[in-house]
Write a protein that holds these residues in place. Structure first.
Motif, PDB file in Angstrom:
ATOM      1  N   GLU A 175       0.826  -1.209   0.000  1.00 40.68           N
ATOM      2  CA  GLU A 175       0.000   0.000   0.000  1.00 40.68           C
ATOM      3  C   GLU A 175       0.857   1.255   0.000  1.00 40.68           C
ATOM      4  N   LEU A 176       1.893   1.256   0.797  1.00 37.03           N
ATOM      5  CA  LEU A 176       2.772   2.417   0.871  1.00 37.03           C
ATOM      6  C   LEU A 176       3.562   2.578  -0.433  1.00 37.03           C
ATOM      7  N   ALA A 177       3.970   1.451  -1.015  1.00 41.99           N
ATOM      8  CA  ALA A 177       4.688   1.496  -2.292  1.00 41.99           C
ATOM      9  C   ALA A 177       3.808   2.121  -3.372  1.00 41.99           C
ATOM     10  N   LYS A 178       2.529   1.794  -3.342  1.00 44.30           N
ATOM     11  CA  LYS A 178       1.599   2.374  -4.309  1.00 44.30           C
ATOM     12  C   LYS A 178       1.480   3.883  -4.112  1.00 44.30           C
ATOM     13  N   LYS A 179       1.428   4.318  -2.855  1.00 45.72           N
ATOM     14  CA  LYS A 179       1.355   5.751  -2.570  1.00 45.72           C
ATOM     15  C   LYS A 179       2.607   6.479  -3.046  1.00 45.72           C
ATOM     16  N   LEU A 180       3.751   5.847  -2.882  1.00 46.35           N
ATOM     17  CA  LEU A 180       5.009   6.450  -3.340  1.00 46.35           C
ATOM     18  C   LEU A 180       5.031   6.575  -4.863  1.00 46.35           C
ATOM     19  N   GLU A 181       4.500   5.551  -5.542  1.00 50.45           N
ATOM     20  CA  GLU A 181       4.438   5.592  -7.005  1.00 50.45           C
ATOM     21  C   GLU A 181       3.526   6.715  -7.480  1.00 50.45           C
ATOM     22  N   GLU A 182       2.385   6.856  -6.825  1.00 51.93           N
ATOM     23  CA  GLU A 182       1.446   7.930  -7.168  1.00 51.93           C
ATOM     24  C   GLU A 182       2.082   9.296  -6.906  1.00 51.93           C
ATOM     25  N   TYR A 183       2.836   9.387  -5.825  1.00 56.07           N
ATOM     26  CA  TYR A 183       3.496  10.647  -5.496  1.00 56.07           C
ATOM     27  C   TYR A 183       4.543  10.992  -6.559  1.00 56.07           C
ATOM     28  N   HIS A 184       5.261   9.969  -7.001  1.00 58.39           N
ATOM     29  CA  HIS A 184       6.264  10.179  -8.056  1.00 58.39           C
ATOM     30  C   HIS A 184       5.621  10.748  -9.307  1.00 58.39           C
ATOM     31  N   ASP A 185       4.531  10.144  -9.751  1.00 66.06           N
ATOM     32  CA  ASP A 185       3.854  10.608 -10.966  1.00 66.06           C
ATOM     33  C   ASP A 185       3.308  12.022 -10.785  1.00 66.06           C
ATOM     34  N   TYR A 186       2.737  12.272  -9.626  1.00 64.77           N
ATOM     35  CA  TYR A 186       2.194  13.604  -9.359  1.00 64.77           C
ATOM     36  C   TYR A 186       3.312  14.649  -9.381  1.00 64.77           C
ATOM     37  N   TYR A 187       4.402  14.343  -8.717  1.00 59.97           N
ATOM     38  CA  TYR A 187       5.521  15.287  -8.636  1.00 59.97           C
ATOM     39  C   TYR A 187       6.106  15.540 -10.030  1.00 59.97           C
ATOM     40  N   ALA A 188       6.240  14.466 -10.818  1.00 60.65           N
ATOM     41  CA  ALA A 188       6.781  14.604 -12.170  1.00 60.65           C
ATOM     42  C   ALA A 188       5.888  15.494 -13.033  1.00 60.65           C
ATOM     43  N   HIS A 189       4.587  15.332 -12.925  1.00 58.31           N
ATOM     44  CA  HIS A 189       3.660  16.161 -13.706  1.00 58.31           C
ATOM     45  C   HIS A 189       3.695  17.620 -13.250  1.00 58.31           C
ATOM     46  N   GLN A 190       3.906  17.837 -11.984  1.00 63.88           N
ATOM     47  CA  GLN A 190       4.032  19.213 -11.501  1.00 63.88           C
ATOM     48  C   GLN A 190       5.300  19.861 -12.056  1.00 63.88           C
ATOM     49  N   GLU A 191       6.363  19.092 -12.122  1.00 65.13           N
ATOM     50  CA  GLU A 191       7.606  19.593 -12.711  1.00 65.13           C
ATOM     51  C   GLU A 191       7.428  19.859 -14.205  1.00 65.13           C
ATOM     52  N   ALA A 192       6.615  19.027 -14.859  1.00 61.65           N
ATOM     53  CA  ALA A 192       6.345  19.224 -16.278  1.00 61.65           C
ATOM     54  C   ALA A 192       5.642  20.552 -16.520  1.00 61.65           C
ATOM     55  N   LYS A 193       4.762  20.921 -15.624  1.00 60.25           N
ATOM     56  CA  LYS A 193       4.080  22.207 -15.735  1.00 60.25           C
ATOM     57  C   LYS A 193       5.066  23.363 -15.589  1.00 60.25           C
ATOM     58  N   LYS A 194       6.028  23.215 -14.688  1.00 60.53           N
ATOM     59  CA  LYS A 194       7.035  24.262 -14.497  1.00 60.53           C
ATOM     60  C   LYS A 194       7.869  24.457 -15.763  1.00 60.53           C
ATOM     61  N   LEU A 195       8.147  23.361 -16.452  1.00 61.06           N
ATOM     62  CA  LEU A 195       8.945  23.430 -17.680  1.00 61.06           C
ATOM     63  C   LEU A 195       8.114  23.790 -18.909  1.00 61.06           C
ATOM     64  N   ARG A 196       6.822  23.952 -18.723  1.00 56.50           N
ATOM     65  CA  ARG A 196       5.884  24.259 -19.812  1.00 56.50           C
ATOM     66  C   ARG A 196       5.952  23.223 -20.926  1.00 56.50           C
ATOM     67  N   MET A 197       6.009  21.986 -20.523  1.00 57.39           N
ATOM     68  CA  MET A 197       6.074  20.906 -21.497  1.00 57.39           C
ATOM     69  C   MET A 197       4.793  20.780 -22.302  1.00 57.39           C
TER      70      MET A 197
END
Length: 231
Positions: A175-197
């Motif tokens: 369960e915790l591993a799944k939360k970490l994976e979701e956090y990774h994807d969320y964080y990556a997409h937030q960074e994508a917004k910063k880069l205006r991808m």
């Protein structure tokens, strides 16, 4: 003036000063020279015609290779990347990596002389396609680099969060591993917004749509040219 008339004229002019043997030798030389000239002209004309035929055949084969290069590259791109790209919601970034080789278009890069032999309007469309495709390749490479950046940022952020959980004594279960994976994807997409991808994705979409139309025209043109080119 016919040949016999020329020979009679020469004979009368020189019959008093030249023997019959010499006269015959001159006539033979004259006939031989004319035969050699005709043979040379015929060989030259044949060489010109063969050069034209070879040039047409080379153009025909090169156009076929250009079509193969374009359609093969497009099929791979569209099935593995382009189709999903076009389905992205407006304003969303493409965070998939699509690897491209260093020299994806060797046929076109060596086919400039061939394009000079066909209808300028058709060759202009082919050149435009490759210019747009190479622009698309540059955008994909840029997007790939940005993807690496956001994935690395997501990885680091997720590792920090995992370390925090461990420090708090939490068990790293499924369960915790799944939360970490979701956090990774969320964080990556937030960074994508910063880069205006999302802007890069939008530009790639426009090029993909344009290329679909240009390729359809080029394929029809090449099929027509290669079907009517004679040997």
């Amino acid at each position: 003036m016919q040949l016999i008339d020329i020979l009679n004229f020469i004979a009368k002019a020189i019959e008093k000063s030249l023997s019959a043997e010499v006269f015959i030798a001159l006539v033979a030389a004259y006939i031989g020279a004319r035969a050699t000239s005709k043979a040379t002209t015929k060989a030259h004309n044949f060489s010109i015609e063969k050069s034209k035929t070879d040039n047409l055949e080379n153009t025909r084969n090169t156009l076929k290779l250009i079509k193969v290069e374009l359609t093969s590259a497009w099929d791979i791109y569209y099935s593995e990347y382009g189709s999903d790209l076009l389905q992205l919601p407006e304003g969303e970034a493409c965070v998939d990596i699509f690897a491209i080789g260093d020299n994806p278009f060797p046929i076109y890069d060596s086919a400039h002389s061939c394009l000079a032999n066909i209808d300028p309007e058709i060759s202009a469309n082919i050149v435009r396609i490759y210019m747009r495709v190479k622009g698309l390749v540059s955008m994909i490479n840029l997007n790939n680099a940005d993807c690496q950046t956001i994935y690395e940022a997501g990885k680091n952020a997720t590792q920090e969060l995992a370390n925090k959980f461990i420090a708090e004594g939490k068990e790293l279960n499924e369960e915790l591993a799944k939360k970490l994976e979701e956090y990774h994807d969320y964080y990556a997409h937030q960074e994508a917004k910063k880069l205006r991808m999302d802007r890069t994705s939008y530009s790639m979409k426009l090029l993909t749509i344009e290329l679909q139309d240009l390729l359809a025209i080029a394929e029809a043109d090449i099929d027509r040219l290669t079907a009517t080119t004679t040997h």
